[in-house]
Design a protein around this motif. Sequence first.
Motif: not given
Length: 273
Positions: A214-231
């Motif tokens: 709900x905070x992103x604009x249309x076409x916007x991106x959320x980018x996060x780091x994560x562990x391989x086992x959690x993908x």
Amino acid sequence: MTVPVAPAARDALVARLRRAGCVWAEDEIRLLVEAAGSPEALAGLVERRATGEPLEYLLGWAEFCGERIGVEPGVFVPRTRTALLVSAAAAVTGPAATVVELCCGSGAVTRALARRLAAPRLLAAVDLDPAAAACARRNLAALAVPVFAGDLFDPLPAAWRGGLDLVVANAPYVPTAAIALMPPESRDHEALTAVDGGPDGLTVLRRLAVAGASWLAPGGHLVVEVGEAQVDELRTVLTEAGLAPTVVRDGDLGAVAITARRPAAVAGGPDEN
């Protein structure tokens, strides 16, 4: 001023760190010699390092994406692998973007993105820990980036909702039970809130995915780091939140990031907000 150290004395200091398990003892001693103001201060720094205190806290900085980022005791130390988060975020973000970093720690990711993005209209950072927020303010002062202390999106102006082109976060994702297996310098010295991701490591990332849509604009991106086992699990969470995830990996860094796009508004149709 670099403290003069005789070769034999330097060798003894290196040996002290090696006995303590420091793999890069020679490099660490070189940095500590440069940081110390006196032989007595150097001896104290070496002893503190040998007993497990993070090198970055002793130096007062950490190297990240080609810059020295100020760090202080308790504040999360930026990791080399998080360079993937920066490059993945820059790759999906166009010019004149509105950008917010959550769980910002020292503000290292925002510093790196400010150099890589083309004329961003807005950069801001948020951290739950007031000590981290204060550290980030010092690191980002020259860029005039506002830093908020609070939980995820809570402290941001309501007018920003639905208008962010990029939300980037190195949120805590270590499962609680795995914290005991972390290196002591992280486990015993960094703030627990910066590393503990709950039972499966995804507690904060789930909240971030749901709110982020709900905070992103249309076409916007959320980018996060994560562990391989959690993908796989996080990809499902992001999809259920209405975002389109893409996994990015870097084997050399041993890092995984996920970019998740909010679909653009349908031409001629109502905005999703």
